[in-house]
Design a protein around this motif. Structure first.
Motif, mmCIF file in Angstrom:
data_model
loop_
_atom_site.group_PDB
_atom_site.id
_atom_site.type_symbol
_atom_site.label_atom_id
_atom_site.label_comp_id
_atom_site.label_asym_id
_atom_site.label_seq_id
_atom_site.Cartn_x
_atom_site.Cartn_y
_atom_site.Cartn_z
ATOM 1 N N GLN B 32 5.276 -36.226 -9.442
ATOM 2 C CA GLN B 32 4.658 -35.499 -8.334
ATOM 3 C C GLN B 32 5.282 -34.114 -8.186
ATOM 4 O O GLN B 32 6.421 -33.876 -8.606
ATOM 5 N N CYS B 44 0.259 -25.657 -14.604
ATOM 6 C CA CYS B 44 -0.320 -26.988 -14.357
ATOM 7 C C CYS B 44 -1.717 -27.092 -14.971
ATOM 8 O O CYS B 44 -2.154 -28.178 -15.361
ATOM 9 N N CYS B 48 -0.908 -29.700 -18.907
ATOM 10 C CA CYS B 48 -1.157 -31.136 -18.754
ATOM 11 C C CYS B 48 -1.830 -31.693 -20.020
ATOM 12 O O CYS B 48 -2.642 -30.996 -20.655
ATOM 13 N N VAL B 55 -3.624 -32.258 -12.134
ATOM 14 C CA VAL B 55 -3.153 -31.540 -10.947
ATOM 15 C C VAL B 55 -4.351 -30.920 -10.229
ATOM 16 O O VAL B 55 -5.190 -30.277 -10.849
ATOM 17 N N ILE B 136 -0.325 -33.840 -7.996
ATOM 18 C CA ILE B 136 -0.785 -34.618 -9.139
ATOM 19 C C ILE B 136 -1.587 -35.791 -8.590
ATOM 20 O O ILE B 136 -1.074 -36.573 -7.772
ATOM 21 N N CYS B 141 -3.835 -39.002 -13.347
ATOM 22 C CA CYS B 141 -2.596 -38.883 -14.112
ATOM 23 C C CYS B 141 -2.349 -40.161 -14.928
ATOM 24 O O CYS B 141 -2.540 -41.270 -14.425
ATOM 25 N N CYS B 147 6.509 -35.936 -18.622
ATOM 26 C CA CYS B 147 5.376 -35.124 -18.144
ATOM 27 C C CYS B 147 5.433 -33.752 -18.810
ATOM 28 O O CYS B 147 6.441 -33.038 -18.701
#
Lengths: 348, 176
Positions: B32, B44, B48, B55, B136, B141, B147
């Motif tokens: 998070q 973000c 990812c 996100v 997130i 996710c 991550c």
């Protein structure tokens, strides 16, 4: 093809424990680096470009810094000027009183965090804390606090006139008019179509009020990017202000956050977002910059210290003295600076 | 005596290993963003493993000023305060603007369109009340062991949090 036999020295390397562990760590590190994906580019295709707004064209700068003072108490928030040009600063629950030369004279303790202050001509000080007003006589003795009816009051501005005290309540979007004993006399700034008053818009906890030299009030209307003029009985006389990220206007969602008046009726405005202090004519024409955003610390410019919603959102306050100086209080660095008008360039 | 010491040592080691396992175990924690550390860098959206990113921007309505000139919705210097695409800050048009009582407007996020780029978050935080921030979303996710956004986050704003408290929303109460 036959491989050559291993040489005796190759097969007989004396591998110590330390050497073995070192080699193992090195191999692991190499393997990790080799296996890790390449870090993504740090360039940001979605960049929000506002850096150019945080620079002031030198031609707009009207003032020089004459002196600075790092406050001896944390959480400096408001500044005002009292009799004999004394400089009054609030820091947390403390009132600090300085000479005009920034020598500390004394201090007074309030019961709660001070959000606004105004000093009367006789030295009586009116202090707005979150939901009530404290009064201290010229000797610094606390008088009976005013009883403010519970209405989620959130005072963020206060001003004193000859017979009246005006307290700006940001949460209820109203300026309350009191006499000096604390008796409520009236309410200003509320939406009233019959009086052609559009109403104060206060998206964040900033609403300020000042008594101007013309005997009228100046009240910020931050959500409309205006400074409005009211009579003491609440009639809206006029307003000025322009929405703009440019230097001549008020930026962001809601500005100006604080104001101060010069003795000739010109107005000093303080903004958040792009932290800057500017000067406008009595009619509201942009004249220039007192302190530009580049002069404030990084935290104030990047918003890193904005994350407070209790009225302590980092910002800037200003006051003026009888010499025409502008006193600028920067909450982020807890510093007071004295700004004096630039001397005109010598002509030959 | 020696046997007792060995037993105690093994028990201590067991507690230590168990504690670490509990703390780092992916099954008990999720990733998070701490909205108070986020520096709105835009990574973000691009770092990812999912595209679009897991996100998303969230709107904390009690903190919002419902401004006519929302600095999270409009370009810094918009041509006009209307919904024309040229005036909107969001590259995917994920923020919806709805007129309320004059002069107030409500702003909401259409998560399907949001890519987590944080442009609106930066605009709202720099010039507004900061009611927009990134989180997130755990319905998207995949909870990677490492991550890929956390690896590159310049503010180190992403960390593992207990799965039963998976969000870090801003709140007025937090500030007050």
């Amino acid at each position: 093809m036959k491989q050559p036999p291993p040489q005796p020295h190759e097969s007989a390397i004396a591998l110590t424990r330390r050497g073995f562990l070192g080699a193992l760590a090195g191999s692991a590190a190499t393997a990790t680096v080799g296996a890790a994906p390449a870090p993504p580019s740090r360039s940001n295709p979605y960049e929000y470009k506002v850096d150019h707004l945080f620079k002031t064209d030198p031609k707009h700068l009207l003032y020089d810094t004459h002196g600075t003072l790092r406050l001896p108490v944390s959480d400096g928030r408001r500044v005002a000027v009292g009799p004999e040009n004394q400089i009054w600063v609030s820091a947390g629950k403390t009132l600090l009183i300085f000479t005009s030369g920034l020598e500390k004279l004394r201090e007074i303790q309030a019961l709660d965090v001070i959000r606004a202050l105004a000093v009367d001509a006789d030295g009586t000080v009116y202090v707005a804390v979150k939901d009530h007003v404290e009064v201290f006589d010229p000797q610094g003795r606390r008088r009976e606090p005013w009883n403010i009816p519970a209405a989620n009051t959130w005072f963020t501005g206060i001003a004193v006139a000859e017979k009246d005290v005006f307290a700006a309540d940001a949460r209820n979007r109203v300026v309350l008019r009191y006499d000096k004993s604390g008796r409520l006399l009236g309410r200003l700034g509320e939406k009233d179509t019959s009086r052609k008053i559009p109403g104060l818009i206060v998206p964040s906890p900033f609403l300020d009020v000042e008594v101007a030299p013309d005997g009228l009030l100046r009240v910020t209307n931050p959500g409309r990017h205006l400074v409005e003029t009211y009579t003491f009985d609440g009639s809206l006389v006029g307003s000025w202000g322009k929405t703009s990220m440019g230097v001549e206007g008020f930026c962001g969602c809601c500005n100006p956050i604080n104001i101060a008046m010069l003795s000739d009726g010109r107005c000093i405005t303080c903004e958040k977002g792009i932290p800057r202090v500017k000067r406008y004519s009595a009619k509201g024409e942009f004249e220039g910059v007192v302190v530009g955003p580049e002069s404030f610390p990084e935290g104030l410019r990047t918003g890193a210290v904005f994350n407070k919603w209790d009225g302590s959102m980092a910002g800037v306050d200003a006051a003026t003295d009888r010499q025409g100086r502008v006193l600028v209080l920067d909450q982020a660095s807890n510093t007071l600076r004295i700004m004096v008008p630039k001397k005109p360039a010598a002509t030959t | 005596m020696r046997e007792t010491a060995r037993t105690a040592a093994m028990a201590g080691l067991g507690v230590l290993v168990g504690g670490i396992a509990l703390k780092t175990g992916a099954s008990h924690t999720v990733w998070q963003i701490d909205p108070y550390k986020c520096s709105w860098c835009g990574l973000c959206a691009t770092a990812c493993v999912l595209q679009p990113s897991a996100v998303k921007c969230v709107q904390i309505y009690p903190m919002c000023g419902y401004c006519k000139l929302c600095t999270g919705y409009f370009e810094p210097e918009p041509n006009a305060l209307n919904t024309a695409a040229e005036n909107q800050l969001c590259p995917t048009g994920a923020i919806k603007r709805r007129a309320l009582e004059d002069p107030y407007f409500e702003y909401s996020i259409e998560e399907e369109l949001c890519i987590g780029c944080a442009k609106c978050v930066k605009g709202c935080t720099l010039f507004g009340n900061g009611s927009f921030h990134l989180q997130i979303r755990h319905d998207r996710c995949v909870n990677c062991n490492e991550c890929s956004i956390a690896v590159v986050c310049p503010a180190q704003a992403i960390s593992r949090v207990p799965a039963d408290q998976p969000y870090k929303f801003k709140s007025r109460e937090h500030h007050a």
